[in-house]
Design an enzyme around this catalytic site. Structure first.
Site, PDB file in Angstrom:
ATOM      1  N   ASP A  16       0.807  -1.224   0.000  1.00 13.61           N
ATOM      2  CA  ASP A  16       0.000   0.000   0.000  1.00 13.61           C
ATOM      3  C   ASP A  16       0.837   1.269   0.000  1.00 13.61           C
ATOM      4  OD1 ASP A  16      -2.937  -0.817   0.175  1.00 13.61           O
ATOM      5  OD2 ASP A  16      -1.960  -2.107   1.646  1.00 13.61           O
ATOM      6  N   ARG A  97       2.606   6.824  16.771  1.00 14.01           N
ATOM      7  CA  ARG A  97       2.084   7.690  15.702  1.00 14.01           C
ATOM      8  C   ARG A  97       2.499   9.150  15.812  1.00 14.01           C
ATOM      9  NH1 ARG A  97       2.425   3.397  13.216  1.00 14.01           N
ATOM     10  NH2 ARG A  97       0.623   2.031  13.109  1.00 14.01           N
ATOM     11  N   ASP A 126      -5.355   5.342  13.268  1.00 12.35           N
ATOM     12  CA  ASP A 126      -4.045   5.890  12.923  1.00 12.35           C
ATOM     13  C   ASP A 126      -4.120   7.116  12.023  1.00 12.35           C
ATOM     14  OD1 ASP A 126      -2.600   4.187  14.525  1.00 12.35           O
ATOM     15  OD2 ASP A 126      -2.431   2.637  12.981  1.00 12.35           O
ATOM     16  N   SER A 177      -3.570  -8.220   9.989  1.00 12.76           N
ATOM     17  CA  SER A 177      -2.945  -6.912   9.873  1.00 12.76           C
ATOM     18  C   SER A 177      -2.135  -6.715  11.150  1.00 12.76           C
ATOM     19  CB  SER A 177      -4.020  -5.844   9.744  1.00 12.76           C
ATOM     20  OG  SER A 177      -3.471  -4.596  10.066  1.00 12.76           O
TER      21      SER A 177
END
Ligand code: ARG
Length: 400
Positions: A16, A97, A126, A177
């Protein structure tokens, strides 16, 4: 004219984020893409990732080792805050993050980029954490979010990438994931989406299955100074080293797994599996040394602060004035939170079996039930009369 001239893209090496490079250039007219991969101590070789970004069309491929900053400036304050989202999740992904956002903004400023970009989709936490942290650090930088807008399925994304020489994943991609860093691993999706399904053993990498754990308990002494972990078994260790060693010790006893259904910021419920051995052990040990060294009122008041703090970190509000004010409060409470906590690890459990501190607020002559008791028992009588007065009055009126 494209949406931006030059963008710094948060890069993981996956399909991605790789597809984001040609997509931003071809579809959105961005002239130059610089990628930035963050080394958060996830134990992954980032050399190939660096090359992959260049092969996918990046002009410069940056790799930033931010592990030290991650542990010292993000994980340790969260430990002082005993931060657990919904009382369970120690925020191992969430804490990374704002740091990645900070590195993106710094790179944008250094390389004269007018935008930063990330590959988050529109369903998770996120994207919120990145967008809000970036806005908090530099509101003039544009945030480009191709994966939130392109509407391509997984197959379409792979096919799009192939047109630009991005290889499709070689091994059959895992249904899970996974996000990982030195603090922990977060695993979701695939068969885990059904909250009734037991997680298969293969999803874990930092914690042993109970069947494989040692048959004898192991004790560890965790030393704290001003609310920060500083030593293991009396040996002073730098933050990254301490977390690394403790992950190994705690993980081999199978402690640190969490299986929960959590409430995402965007309103969706999601079933998540976490493993965060050192981080969870440190939060529980820290809370314990606080019980010895904080006064009752500070300790009780701080619990409310901790709840708000955890929600703010989860909800992407790291660089926010209220969060900073809470940080100041928490820091102020930690000056005397020093001492040692002794924990016992055995078969997936961690039990706190001892604690000591030069700043202990336990006063032997007050708490003892022995002869040298200095507590004024007569004072209790008057206190209880006053304390119970409203209850007594209410009851008398009720009964007439
Ligand atoms: N639910 C966690 C959080 O919002 C972890 C998300 C991790 N992402 C993943 N791809 N597993 O912080």
């Amino acid at each position: 004219m494209g949406r931006a001239k030059k963008a710094i893209l948060a890069y993981s090496g996956g399909v991605d984020t790789s597809v984001c490079i040609p997509y931003l250039k071809e579809e959105w007219g961005v002239e130059e893409i610089i990628t930035l991969a963050a080394d958060l101590g996830q134990g992954e070789e980032l050399g190939p990732i660096k090359q992959k970004a260049l092969d996918s069309g990046a002009s410069i491929s940056l790799v930033a080792d931010v592990t030290k900053e991650f542990i010292e400036d993000y994980a340790f304050p969260a430990i002082q805050a005993n931060a657990l989202y919904e009382n369970r999740y120690p925020l191992s992904t969430a804490l990374a993050r704002p740091l990645i956002a900070k590195k993106l903004v710094e790179a944008a400023e250094e390389y004269g980029a007018d935008a930063v970009a990330h590959g988050c989709t529109g369903k998770g936490n996120d994207q919120v954490r990145f967008d809000v942290a970036i806005a908090g650090l530099n509101p003039n930088i544009k945030v480009l979010t191709p994966a939130r807008e392109w509407g391509m399925s997984r197959e379409e994304t792979i096919a799009y990438g192939e047109k630009f020489g991005i290889p499709s994943p070689v091994k059959k991609s895992s249904p899970f994931s996974i996000d990982r860093n030195l603090l922990g691993r977060s695993v979701e999706a695939g068969p885990l989406e059904d909250p009734w399904n037991e997680p298969p053993e293969e999803i874990y990498a930092m914690t042993s299955a109970i069947a494989d754990t040692p048959d004898t308990p192991e004790y560890v002494e965790i030393g704290f100074e001003a609310g920060l972990p500083v030593s293991l078994d009396g040996t002073a260790l730098a933050p990254v080293e301490l977390v690394t060693q403790l992950n190994a010790i705690v993980g081999r006893h199978g402690y640190g797994r969490i299986d929960m259904v959590e409430n995402r910021l965007v309103g969706i419920k999601s079933r998540e599996i976490y493993e965060a051995p050192a981080l969870l052990a440190l939060i529980h040990a820290h809370r314990d040394i606080e019980s010895l060294t904080l006064t009752k009122d500070v300790s009780h008041y701080k619990r409310g602060i901790e709840e708000t703090y955890s929600q703010m970190v989860y909800n992407g509000l790291w660089f926010n004035p209220l969060k900073q004010a809470l940080d100041a409060f928490i820091k102020e409470t930690q000056t005397r939170v020093s001492g040692t906590v002794r924990v016992k690890l055995f078969k997936g459990t961690m039990t706190i079996v001892g604690r000591k501190s030069a700043n202990t607020l336990i006063t032997e002559e007050l708490s003892t039930y022995g002869a040298d008791d200095k507590f004024d028992h007569k004072a209790a009588e008057g206190f209880i009369y006053v304390w119970g007065l409203p209850t007594r009055v209410w009851s008398e009126k009720l009964r007439g």
